[in-house]
Design an enzyme around this catalytic site. Structure first.
Site, PDB file in Angstrom:
ATOM      1  N   PRO A 204       0.853  -1.197   0.000  1.00  0.00           N
ATOM      2  CA  PRO A 204       0.000   0.000   0.000  1.00  0.00           C
ATOM      3  C   PRO A 204       0.887   1.246   0.000  1.00  0.00           C
ATOM      4  O   PRO A 204       1.466   1.614   1.017  1.00  0.00           O
ATOM      5  CB  PRO A 204      -0.804  -0.134   1.296  1.00  0.00           C
ATOM      6  CG  PRO A 204       0.050  -0.969   2.184  1.00  0.00           C
ATOM      7  CD  PRO A 204       0.833  -1.888   1.304  1.00  0.00           C
TER       8      PRO A 204
ATOM      9  N   ASP B 108       5.963   2.764   1.834  1.00  0.00           N
ATOM     10  CA  ASP B 108       5.152   1.606   2.212  1.00  0.00           C
ATOM     11  C   ASP B 108       4.345   2.015   3.447  1.00  0.00           C
ATOM     12  O   ASP B 108       4.893   2.163   4.551  1.00  0.00           O
ATOM     13  CB  ASP B 108       6.050   0.415   2.524  1.00  0.00           C
ATOM     14  CG  ASP B 108       5.264  -0.856   2.834  1.00  0.00           C
ATOM     15  OD1 ASP B 108       4.043  -0.758   3.102  1.00  0.00           O
ATOM     16  OD2 ASP B 108       5.874  -1.940   2.823  1.00  0.00           O
ATOM     17  N   HIS B 109       3.020   2.176   3.272  1.00  0.00           N
ATOM     18  CA  HIS B 109       2.171   2.708   4.339  1.00  0.00           C
ATOM     19  C   HIS B 109       2.022   1.737   5.512  1.00  0.00           C
ATOM     20  O   HIS B 109       1.565   2.115   6.591  1.00  0.00           O
ATOM     21  CB  HIS B 109       0.785   3.050   3.782  1.00  0.00           C
ATOM     22  CG  HIS B 109       0.116   4.195   4.463  1.00  0.00           C
ATOM     23  ND1 HIS B 109       0.354   4.515   5.777  1.00  0.00           N
ATOM     24  CD2 HIS B 109      -0.804   5.094   4.024  1.00  0.00           C
ATOM     25  CE1 HIS B 109      -0.379   5.557   6.108  1.00  0.00           C
ATOM     26  NE2 HIS B 109      -1.089   5.933   5.077  1.00  0.00           N
ATOM     27  N   ARG B 110       2.433   0.488   5.340  1.00  0.00           N
ATOM     28  CA  ARG B 110       2.387  -0.457   6.455  1.00  0.00           C
ATOM     29  C   ARG B 110       3.490  -0.153   7.472  1.00  0.00           C
ATOM     30  O   ARG B 110       3.377  -0.515   8.639  1.00  0.00           O
ATOM     31  CB  ARG B 110       2.564  -1.892   5.942  1.00  0.00           C
ATOM     32  CG  ARG B 110       1.476  -2.373   5.010  1.00  0.00           C
ATOM     33  CD  ARG B 110       1.835  -3.716   4.403  1.00  0.00           C
ATOM     34  NE  ARG B 110       3.074  -3.664   3.641  1.00  0.00           N
ATOM     35  CZ  ARG B 110       3.588  -4.710   2.992  1.00  0.00           C
ATOM     36  NH1 ARG B 110       2.971  -5.882   3.040  1.00  0.00           N
ATOM     37  NH2 ARG B 110       4.720  -4.586   2.316  1.00  0.00           N
TER      38      ARG B 110
END
Length: 425
Positions: free
Chosen positions: A218, A393-395
């Site tokens: 994401p 990386d939004h995680r």
């Protein structure tokens, strides 16, 4: 007899393929000789002999081999058996000659069996004067202009009517009087309309990993614009006055700035692996570059960039890039990156978005330095600006951290004296 094993040159390499053997079985080789060209998932490199002796190949070119698997041996010199020569084919028995009388009878029979010659074709008859010719008005006009005997033509239109195309075909490329010849397009080279090309191992790996990144990560992006007037001046001053800094590039400034920012924001130097965060202590910067030949992508790595000064980074980055492009990377040259930079500014690209290379959590895309009017203390003055885009990386981390990280990179680039100061140990 020492084995020559398939080496491991990157953290993602599982097998390699012999592109070409430079030596053949039975050749005497010395330590340091290039034995073969090997393709991995990230690069094509030269495989060198580590001892003297006679080569014996175990894996043919084009066949993949697992990491650590023996692909050849180097043994003591010995006399190789001479290859067997193919036995000559038995001579075809000669047909006995026929007696003269039998030969004459055969010749006479052959003459009598030959078909009679065709009578000469009768000349094509043309219509007599005054006979009506079926032709379109346009065909008659073209025939008159181009000097074509319309009575000698056979029409391809309805009921044998002579049409324009029949006259043009008979004219053999002549141009009607007063008519401009249209340019004729060059014929297309023979061959299929679509060429199918098999990817190299590197290209197939890039395609797979980038597809996985776009479908599983994401991602969001953050873009900033930095004034680089001072960095450009500092770069020139270093070239003119500091030994070893003659080839310092803007990418070297970015590597140093990113390394210092990563130390300040360790969340960016983190990976998402199996549902957990892996925060890396080492700051290793990967540099996305094009290979010297063919299509693909190489990512040589400057290890411990936060512990090196600007000149050290410049020298080491050139070395790892040259080794990777020449096909002779050292162990670790293509592995271990925790953050990457992709700079397309030298191609005139203003701004772009790079794809994250897992397990890294971010990659910095850098555009060209442009001369633009900028506002400075209420006045419009000329300035040099550069746009940078961070893919995230939004995680692993979030918008506020990404914005703070980019603000720090921007601050360091705009105040380059901080990048020249030796790193604190």
């Amino acid at each position: 007899m020492p084995d020559v094993n398939m080496p491991k040159l990157s953290d993602t390499m599982e097998e390699g393929t012999i592109v070409e053997w430079k030596k053949k079985t039975g050749d005497a080789v010395k330590s340091g000789d290039v034995l073969a060209e090997v393709e991995s998932d990230k690069a094509t490199f030269d495989l060198e002999a580590e001892s003297d002796g006679v080569l014996s190949i175990l894996v043919e070119q084009g066949v993949p081999a697992k990491i650590g698997a023996p692909i050849a041996t180097i043994g003591e010199a010995s006399v190789a058996p001479a290859p067997k020569k193919a036995s000559p084919a038995p001579a075809k028995p000669k047909e006995p000659e026929a007696p003269p009388q039998v030969a004459e009878e055969r010749q006479a029979a052959a003459r009598s069996a030959a078909p009679p010659p065709h009578p000469p074709a009768a000349p094509a008859s043309s219509p007599q004067d005054g006979e009506h010719i079926k032709a379109s008005p346009l065909a008659k006009r073209l025939a008159a202009e181009m000097g074509v005997d319309i009575g000698s033509l056979k029409g391809s239109g309805p009921d044998g009517r002579i049409v324009k195309e029949d006259v043009l075909a008979a004219a053999g490329g002549k141009t009607p009087t007063g008519e401009r010849r249209r340019p004729v397009a060059a014929p297309r080279a023979p061959g299929p309309d679509v060429e199918v090309i098999d990817p190299t191992r590197m290209q197939a790996t890039i395609a797979r990993r980038m597809s996985e990144s776009k479908t599983t990560v994401p991602e969001f992006t953050v873009t900033v614009e930095a004034r680089v007037d001072e960095a450009v001046k500092m770069r020139q001053q270093l070239k003119d006055s500091v030994p070893g800094a003659e080839k310092v590039t803007m990418t070297d400034f970015l590597v140093r700035a990113s390394a210092l920012a990563l130390r300040k924001f360790p969340e960016v130097n983190t990976s998402w692996v199996d549902g957990r965060f892996q925060r890396k202590r080492a700051v290793n910067i990967g540099l996305a570059v094009a290979p010297s030949q063919g299509m693909g992508l190489l990512v040589p790595v400057v290890h411990d960039a936060d512990l090196k000064d600007l000149v050290q980074i410049s020298i080491e980055s050139r070395q790892v890039i040259e080794r990777a492009r020449s096909g002779r990377p050292n162990e670790g040259d293509l592995s271990g990156a925790t953050f990457s930079i992709s700079n397309l500014g030298m191609y005139g690209v203003d701004e772009f978005v790079a794809i994250i290379n897992p397990p890294e959590a971010a990659i910095l895309a850098v555009g060209a330095i442009k001369d633009v009017p900028v506002v400075e203390e209420g006045r419009i003055v000329p300035g040099k600006v550069m746009r940078m885009t961070l893919s995230v990386d939004h995680r692993v981390f979030y918008g506020a951290t990404a914005a703070q990280f980019m603000a720090e990179v921007k601050r360091l680039i705009e105040n380059p004296v901080t990048l020249v100061v030796p790193p604190a140990r």
